[in-house]
Structure formats: C-alpha cells, structure tokens
Design a protein around this motif. Structure first.
Motif, mmCIF file in Angstrom:
data_model
loop_
_atom_site.group_PDB
_atom_site.id
_atom_site.type_symbol
_atom_site.label_atom_id
_atom_site.label_comp_id
_atom_site.label_asym_id
_atom_site.label_seq_id
_atom_site.Cartn_x
_atom_site.Cartn_y
_atom_site.Cartn_z
ATOM 1 N N THR A 210 34.433 26.347 -8.732
ATOM 2 C CA THR A 210 35.834 26.777 -8.732
ATOM 3 C C THR A 210 36.208 27.422 -10.049
ATOM 4 O OG1 THR A 210 36.447 25.018 -7.182
ATOM 5 C CG2 THR A 210 38.219 26.030 -8.434
ATOM 6 N N GLY A 214 36.837 31.293 -10.199
ATOM 7 C CA GLY A 214 38.252 31.541 -10.461
ATOM 8 C C GLY A 214 38.476 32.333 -11.735
ATOM 9 N N TYR A 223 43.813 30.865 -14.194
ATOM 10 C CA TYR A 223 43.163 29.621 -13.786
ATOM 11 C C TYR A 223 43.818 28.410 -14.436
ATOM 12 C CZ TYR A 223 39.435 26.346 -12.615
ATOM 13 O OH TYR A 223 38.731 25.277 -12.124
ATOM 14 N N PHE A 227 46.540 28.010 -11.339
ATOM 15 C CA PHE A 227 45.719 27.329 -10.330
ATOM 16 C C PHE A 227 45.640 25.829 -10.566
ATOM 17 C CE2 PHE A 227 41.534 25.800 -8.835
ATOM 18 C CZ PHE A 227 41.706 26.015 -7.469
ATOM 19 N N ARG A 230 48.549 23.656 -9.551
ATOM 20 C CA ARG A 230 48.719 23.558 -8.104
ATOM 21 C C ARG A 230 47.826 22.481 -7.493
ATOM 22 N NH1 ARG A 230 48.761 29.985 -6.380
ATOM 23 N NH2 ARG A 230 50.772 30.512 -7.352
#
Length: 361
Positions: A210, A214, A223, A227, A230
C-alpha cells in the motif's frame, strides 16, 4: 486509530482524536458486550469456534487483520534500517526471550500453585511474544513505528523457531528438574508459523505494498495527509471487534468463575508492570531516545494472545482452563497497556528533553 503521525510533544494526549482519547471506554464496552453475548446466547462459543479455516478462527483472523493493516501501512519502510542498532536489538531479545518467559513461569508457579490448568495457560501466554497489538500501543505512545516493525518481525521469526522448544522447556523439562508437576504442551512448528504468517505476514505485505504503490501513484504528501487518516480508524474497529469475539468465546466462564479470573489476573498485572517499567527505566539508564525506548518497552510487555489462545484451544480445548487463562490475558493486558500509553507520554515530559532525543540527567 486516526492519524498519529504527529511528532510527539508535551501535549500529545490533546492531539489524539476523540476515538483515541476515549479508547479505554470503547475497550471496556467491547469487553462487556462480548461477555454479555457469551452469557446470553447459548453455545455461542462453540458456534464462533466452529467458524474457521483449518485451525484458524475466521472471526478472530478478520479482526486482527483489520487491526494490523492500518498500523503497518503507516510504517516508513525505507527508514527501517536507520531505526535498529545493536544495543536495541540485544536488549529486546533478552527481554522477550529470556526474561519474559522466565518471569511468567515464576509468577505462575508462585501465585497459582494449586491451579495447574490456569498456570499452564499463563506460561503459554508468557511464551508468546507480542506481534500484533504492540503496534497500536506503540503508535498511540508516539514510539518509533520503524523500530517496532523490526522488533515485531524478529519476534515472529523467533516464535516460529523457538516456541515449541521453549514450550517443552518450561512446561516439561524445567518442572521436572525442579520436581514440579506440569501438563506439558504439544504444538508443531508449522502451527506457530501458520499463525505468524496469517496474523503478521498478510497485513505486513499489504501495508508494504500500500505504501509503495500509494506513494508512487499519488505522492508522499497525499499518502501521509489524506490516505492514512482515512484508513486509521479501521485499526480501532478491528481491535474492538477482536475483543468482542474473544470475550464472547469465554463470556460464560468469566461470569461464572470471577474468583478464578481474579487469581489469573494477579500474576498478569505483576508481569506487565515489571516488564514495562523494568524495560523503560533500563532504556533511560542506557540513554535511549524516547521513541526507541518506548518501542522496546511495549514490545517487551505485550504478548501474542492470539497465538496463546490458539495453542491453548488446539491442545487443551475451547472450554479448558488453559483457554480461559489465555482469554483473561487480553482482559488484563488491553486496559493495562492503554494506561501505560498515558504513563509513557507523561514519562517523556518528566524524563526527556523537549525533543525526546536525550534523557534528562
């Protein structure tokens, strides 16, 4: 767990989100819900235990994977090499594989001499070094994510190689040398490796991929700032779900045997306190920076309860005293280590300079 990538400061607790600040409340509610469900729904423990692939409980696996992935996605893997030094590694290995198991063995025999099933369960917990929840406690206490990831990976490798050997030593060989009775343990290296691969390998690979994909696709700023916040709360939801499932499995036993639970809790409380405070103040004396010292202390104090419970259930059965002792492990460990997060943040203000790099004289 919302974004805790903020650099630690004197007012670190105020920077935590509402979810994180009230974590002890959510954990207490999850324990209570699990106990009520286990007590209210007949045969719920057997139903939950039956939902598994091979010997791996699917509900527990789902909760642990959800709990681990966001934390491991936060790790800056390119900085891992900068986080480890020989003193940190040696200290962590000594605490985890020499002092920890020996201390739990001693406490179990001293405080539970008349309860062999619970005593064996506690020793099994002491042999299972932490590879999961420690990342959450470390994250909340603003420890080094990179060092924690390395130490967790090393614990995982040692667990695969050493767990069966240490189980034989502490549950059969050492009691025989000391003239004590013991139940023994029969667990294969593959059973341990399978647990480590599922509960650490999958989320570790997912977290690494990830971050790598990302950052390349959207950039580091996106990122870190968009991200990670979240996905952060998913870790807390996974933690709470796992706690509900664990306590639902043993809800009836916990409510019907409160005195036994209290007896099991005493050596656990002593164990967590001695391991964390002993490690933390040893790190202060050795001059470790706050982030590194915190990671070592939480790694030393935590235990891999999911492996301990899996081994106890596999060897002795889901309703055994050994399994009950395994479930009481997180009952005590979770609130204690949450409290130690706040102790750690206080100790940073008390014992370290402003940037947390050098202990105060």
């Amino acid at each position: 767990m919302t974004d805790t990538s903020i650099e630690p400061s004197a007012d670190a607790p105020a920077q935590l989100s509402t979810l994180d600040r009230f974590l002890p409340v959510w954990i207490g509610a999850a324990m209570l819900i699990g106990i009520v469900l286990g007590k209210a729904i007949p045969d719920l423990d057997e139903t939950l235990d039956a939902i598994k692939i091979d010997t791996v409980s699917l509900p527990i696996a789902i909760g642990l994977l959800a709990m681990m992935y966001p934390v491991l996605a936060k790790v800056k893997y390119t900085r891992i090499g900068e986080s480890l030094d020989r003193r940190s590694l040696v200290m962590s290995l000594v605490l985890n594989w020499l002092i920890g198991p020996a201390l739990m063995f001693a406490l179990a025999w001293i405080l539970l001499p008349d309860l062999p099933e619970y005593r064996t369960g506690l020793i099994i917990v002491g042999l299972a070094r932490c590879i999961a929840m420690v990342l959450i406690w470390n994250d909340l206490a603003c420890g080094s994510r990179e060092l924690a990831a390395v130490l967790v990976a090393i614990n995982s490798l040692f667990q695969i190689v050493a767990y069966s050997i240490l189980g034989y030593f502490y549950l059969e060989l050492l009691p025989e040398w000391l003239g004590l009775d013991s139940d023994g343990i029969d667990v294969t290296m593959w059973e341990i490796a399978k647990s480590v691969l599922i509960f650490l390998g999958i989320p570790l690979l997912a977290g690494f991929l990830t971050r790598t994909i990302g950052e390349r696709a959207k950039g580091v700023e996106w990122y870190e700032e968009r991200f990670l916040p979240r996905i952060g709360p998913v870790a807390l939801y996974g933690l709470l779900f796992t706690i509900v499932i664990l306590f639902a499995l043993q809800g009836e036993q916990i409510t019907e045997q409160p005195w036994d639970v209290a007896r099991i809790a005493v050596p656990l409380l002593i164990y967590f306190a001695l391991m964390w405070f002993g490690s933390y103040f040893a790190g202060l004396k050795m001059g470790f920076p706050y982030e590194r010292n915190t990671s070592i202390a939480f790694t030393a104090a935590g235990n891999n309860f999911e492996l301990a419970i899996a081994v106890s259930i596999g060897v002795f059965g889901v309703t055994s005293g050994q399994a009950l002792a395994g479930v009481v492990g997180p009952l005590i460990e979770v609130p204690v280590l949450v409290a130690l997060v706040y102790v750690s943040l206080w100790a940073k203000r008390r014992y370290y300079d402003t940037d947390g790099v050098r202990p105060r004289s």
